[in-house]
Write an enzyme that holds these catalytic residues in place. Structure first.
Site, PDB file in Angstrom:
ATOM      1  CB  CYS A  21      -0.965   0.009   1.178  1.00 37.95           C
ATOM      2  SG  CYS A  21      -0.183  -0.213   2.804  1.00 37.95           S
ATOM      3  CG  HIS A  75      -4.251   0.496   4.952  1.00 39.30           C
ATOM      4  ND1 HIS A  75      -3.820  -0.301   3.922  1.00 39.30           N
ATOM      5  CD2 HIS A  75      -5.359   1.158   4.484  1.00 39.30           C
ATOM      6  CE1 HIS A  75      -4.628  -0.165   2.886  1.00 39.30           C
ATOM      7  NE2 HIS A  75      -5.563   0.732   3.191  1.00 39.30           N
ATOM      8  CG  ASP A  90      -8.216   2.157   1.471  1.00 37.69           C
ATOM      9  OD1 ASP A  90      -7.349   1.451   0.924  1.00 37.69           O
ATOM     10  OD2 ASP A  90      -8.680   1.907   2.605  1.00 37.69           O
TER      11      ASP A  90
END
Length: 197
Positions: A21, A75, A90
């Site tokens: 990520c 994250h 996201d």
């Protein structure tokens, strides 16, 4: 410019590698700087973690069943903020892309009031342009002891700076107030994200 999606991005158009990520968001920032440089100053890379490195997020593609939280060690998302809106990008969420901050906060983050204090989230907010110039990862955190990959890496070359080949842990470490960006609680992030909108 599309008011609902000012960065003109779709999930399908983004460079994406599962379990990377931090690089996925760097790639979005890089794309914005190259194609719509006037918008990069509205973009912020946001690392979510805590001192225990255990954070619950809902509405994630990796959930075992709908509505169940996924517990990440960290994250990374992208926040776009203008005078009239704050949007969340996201790539690992089942929510709309982008998603209004209020909706993402209500459905994905949820209130800290019902979460054990060990799981309370902290947010390192880094201006997109600064993230592009300072982030580096040699992907060593994704290798097992026998050097096999925990998850297949991106096909492109590792992201580095002139000074560093790896500083991912510095971004994740929420105790480091001297590192790039500003570390905020959920309530502080919410206040910042809704002020003036």
């Amino acid at each position: 410019m599309d008011g609902a999606n000012p960065l003109a991005l779709s999930k399908e158009s983004c460079v994406y590698t599962k379990c990377y990520c931090e690089e996925n968001i760097w790639k979005i920032c890089n794309h914005i700087e190259e194609t719509s440089s006037q918008l990069i100053d509205n973009c912020f890379a946001v690392f979510i973690s805590n001192t225990k490195k255990v954070i619950p997020l809902r509405m994630q593609e990796a959930a075992t069943s709908p509505g169940q939280p996924v517990f990440w060690d960290y994250h990374v998302i992208l926040i776009y903020q203008s005078t009239d809106k704050t949007l969340i990008y996201d790539l690992d969420s089942t929510l709309p892309f982008p998603c209004p901050f209020e909706e993402y906060s209500r459905l994905a983050l949820r209130s800290e009031d019902f979460i054990v204090s060990d799981f309370h989230r902290l947010f390192r907010v880094i201006p997109g342009r600064l993230y592009l110039s300072t982030f580096a990862s040699d992907r060593s955190h994704m290798k097992n002891e026998d050097t096999t990959w925990k998850a297949a890496p991106p096909s492109y070359t590792c992201i580095s700076t002139n000074e560093r080949s790896m500083n991912l842990d510095d971004f994740i470490d929420m105790s480091r107030k001297d590192w790039h960006g500003e570390v905020l609680s959920l309530s502080e992030l919410s206040h910042r994200s809704t002020a003036g909108t």
